[in-house]
Design a protein around this motif. Structure first.
Motif, PDB file in Angstrom:
ATOM      1  N   MET A   1       0.839  -1.170   0.000  1.00  0.00           N
ATOM      2  CA  MET A   1       0.000   0.000   0.000  1.00  0.00           C
ATOM      3  C   MET A   1       0.891   1.242   0.000  1.00  0.00           C
ATOM      4  O   MET A   1       1.852   1.303   0.740  1.00  0.00           O
ATOM      5  CB  MET A   1      -0.890  -0.034   1.237  1.00  0.00           C
ATOM      6  N   THR A   2       0.571   2.217  -0.823  1.00  0.00           N
ATOM      7  CA  THR A   2       1.403   3.409  -0.920  1.00  0.00           C
ATOM      8  C   THR A   2       1.187   4.338   0.260  1.00  0.00           C
ATOM      9  O   THR A   2       0.130   4.352   0.874  1.00  0.00           O
ATOM     10  CB  THR A   2       1.092   4.179  -2.215  1.00  0.00           C
ATOM     11  N   GLU A   3       2.214   5.141   0.546  1.00  0.00           N
ATOM     12  CA  GLU A   3       2.141   5.999   1.716  1.00  0.00           C
ATOM     13  C   GLU A   3       1.054   7.053   1.600  1.00  0.00           C
ATOM     14  O   GLU A   3       0.549   7.523   2.613  1.00  0.00           O
ATOM     15  CB  GLU A   3       3.496   6.634   2.016  1.00  0.00           C
ATOM     16  N   THR A   4       0.648   7.446   0.400  1.00  0.00           N
ATOM     17  CA  THR A   4      -0.393   8.465   0.258  1.00  0.00           C
ATOM     18  C   THR A   4      -1.749   7.949   0.716  1.00  0.00           C
ATOM     19  O   THR A   4      -2.625   8.744   1.021  1.00  0.00           O
ATOM     20  CB  THR A   4      -0.493   8.960  -1.199  1.00  0.00           C
ATOM     21  N   THR A   5      -1.935   6.644   0.769  1.00  0.00           N
ATOM     22  CA  THR A   5      -3.217   6.099   1.204  1.00  0.00           C
ATOM     23  C   THR A   5      -3.176   5.590   2.648  1.00  0.00           C
ATOM     24  O   THR A   5      -4.153   5.065   3.134  1.00  0.00           O
ATOM     25  CB  THR A   5      -3.653   4.942   0.282  1.00  0.00           C
ATOM     26  N   LEU A   6      -2.041   5.758   3.312  1.00  0.00           N
ATOM     27  CA  LEU A   6      -1.904   5.276   4.683  1.00  0.00           C
ATOM     28  C   LEU A   6      -2.376   6.332   5.675  1.00  0.00           C
ATOM     29  O   LEU A   6      -2.140   7.529   5.485  1.00  0.00           O
ATOM     30  CB  LEU A   6      -0.447   4.902   4.975  1.00  0.00           C
ATOM     31  N   PRO A   7      -3.008   5.899   6.750  1.00  0.00           N
ATOM     32  CA  PRO A   7      -3.449   6.849   7.772  1.00  0.00           C
ATOM     33  C   PRO A   7      -2.273   7.390   8.582  1.00  0.00           C
ATOM     34  O   PRO A   7      -1.177   6.832   8.576  1.00  0.00           O
ATOM     35  CB  PRO A   7      -4.376   6.009   8.657  1.00  0.00           C
ATOM     36  N   SER A   8      -2.535   8.447   9.292  1.00  0.00           N
ATOM     37  CA  SER A   8      -1.558   9.033  10.203  1.00  0.00           C
ATOM     38  C   SER A   8      -1.179   8.021  11.278  1.00  0.00           C
ATOM     39  O   SER A   8      -1.997   7.195  11.696  1.00  0.00           O
ATOM     40  CB  SER A   8      -2.180  10.269  10.852  1.00  0.00           C
ATOM     41  N   ILE A   9       0.049   8.096  11.760  1.00  0.00           N
ATOM     42  CA  ILE A   9       0.508   7.220  12.834  1.00  0.00           C
ATOM     43  C   ILE A   9      -0.388   7.370  14.063  1.00  0.00           C
ATOM     44  O   ILE A   9      -0.630   6.411  14.795  1.00  0.00           O
ATOM     45  CB  ILE A   9       2.006   7.477  13.169  1.00  0.00           C
ATOM     46  N   LEU A  10      -0.909   8.566  14.285  1.00  0.00           N
ATOM     47  CA  LEU A  10      -1.773   8.820  15.447  1.00  0.00           C
ATOM     48  C   LEU A  10      -3.106   8.071  15.352  1.00  0.00           C
ATOM     49  O   LEU A  10      -3.752   7.833  16.369  1.00  0.00           O
ATOM     50  CB  LEU A  10      -2.012  10.321  15.607  1.00  0.00           C
ATOM     51  N   GLU A  11      -3.503   7.692  14.140  1.00  0.00           N
ATOM     52  CA  GLU A  11      -4.722   6.921  13.953  1.00  0.00           C
ATOM     53  C   GLU A  11      -4.503   5.427  14.179  1.00  0.00           C
ATOM     54  O   GLU A  11      -5.462   4.674  14.322  1.00  0.00           O
ATOM     55  CB  GLU A  11      -5.267   7.126  12.547  1.00  0.00           C
ATOM     56  N   LEU A  12      -3.241   4.993  14.204  1.00  0.00           N
ATOM     57  CA  LEU A  12      -2.924   3.574  14.312  1.00  0.00           C
ATOM     58  C   LEU A  12      -2.357   3.159  15.660  1.00  0.00           C
ATOM     59  O   LEU A  12      -2.518   2.018  16.079  1.00  0.00           O
ATOM     60  CB  LEU A  12      -1.921   3.176  13.217  1.00  0.00           C
ATOM     61  N   VAL A  13      -1.651   4.062  16.318  1.00  0.00           N
ATOM     62  CA  VAL A  13      -0.958   3.740  17.565  1.00  0.00           C
ATOM     63  C   VAL A  13      -1.614   4.496  18.716  1.00  0.00           C
ATOM     64  O   VAL A  13      -1.712   5.720  18.662  1.00  0.00           O
ATOM     65  CB  VAL A  13       0.538   4.112  17.475  1.00  0.00           C
ATOM     66  N   PRO A  14      -2.036   3.788  19.760  1.00  0.00           N
ATOM     67  CA  PRO A  14      -2.713   4.460  20.877  1.00  0.00           C
ATOM     68  C   PRO A  14      -1.742   5.153  21.837  1.00  0.00           C
ATOM     69  O   PRO A  14      -1.815   4.970  23.045  1.00  0.00           O
ATOM     70  CB  PRO A  14      -3.486   3.323  21.554  1.00  0.00           C
ATOM     71  N   HIS A  15      -0.808   5.928  21.298  1.00  0.00           N
ATOM     72  CA  HIS A  15       0.113   6.754  22.088  1.00  0.00           C
ATOM     73  C   HIS A  15      -0.169   8.202  21.702  1.00  0.00           C
ATOM     74  O   HIS A  15      -0.623   8.476  20.591  1.00  0.00           O
ATOM     75  CB  HIS A  15       1.571   6.445  21.755  1.00  0.00           C
TER      76      HIS A  15
END
Length: 153
Positions: A1-15
């Motif tokens: 999956m290309t980086e332009t379609t990836l969510p922000s790190i804040l949406e994936l990691v509960p930190h």
């Protein structure tokens, strides 16, 4: 999956705040994820122009959390809390990561049990050179709140 379609790190990691150490996910596919971090000059763990090599373990753990967050997102669920249980064979070729240095953190799931216990092979690279590697053992309970409250899960 290309980086332009990836969510922000804040949406994936509960930190959040100073404990959110990764800058972005750059690739995710199947059992693998690659993330990037630019070592901060003034971050939570910064000292004497960089961060100690031991922080690499947390970079790896947060990349594993990003992978788990991605998996949850694919199921329409929010990221869950996970626990780092242990690290095997952490090796780093330098005593510290330099401020301003761009690191790529690559993780690959090697094992996952039905009870949430998992193992990941992890590596940190800079400019195509491997700087650190380790095997992380993690635990992702189905109901983190119940687990943390000591309830049987």
């Amino acid at each position: 999956m290309t980086e332009t379609t990836l969510p922000s790190i804040l949406e994936l990691v509960p930190h959040s705040g100073a404990m959110s150490l990764l800058d972005r996910v750059i690739a995710v596919e199947g059992e693998r994820l690659s993330a990037e971090v630019v070592v901060p000059a003034d971050g939570l763990f910064s000292h004497d122009g960089g961060v100690g090599a031991w922080v690499g373990i947390e970079y790896m753990a947060q990349a594993v959390a990003a992978w788990a967050g991605w998996q949850s997102r694919q199921l329409g669920e929010a990221p869950r809390i996970g626990l780092l249980l242990g690290t095997r064979r952490y090796r780093c070729s330098l005593p510290r990561f330099a401020a301003g240095q761009t690191l790529q953190v690559d993780i690959e799931r090697g094992y996952q049990a039905d009870n949430g216990l998992g193992q990941f092979e992890c590596r940190i690279h800079a400019d195509g050179t491997e700087l650190a590697s380790a095997t992380l053992t993690v635990f992702g309970p189905k109901d983190p709140s119940a687990f943390l409250n000591g309830e049987t899960v």
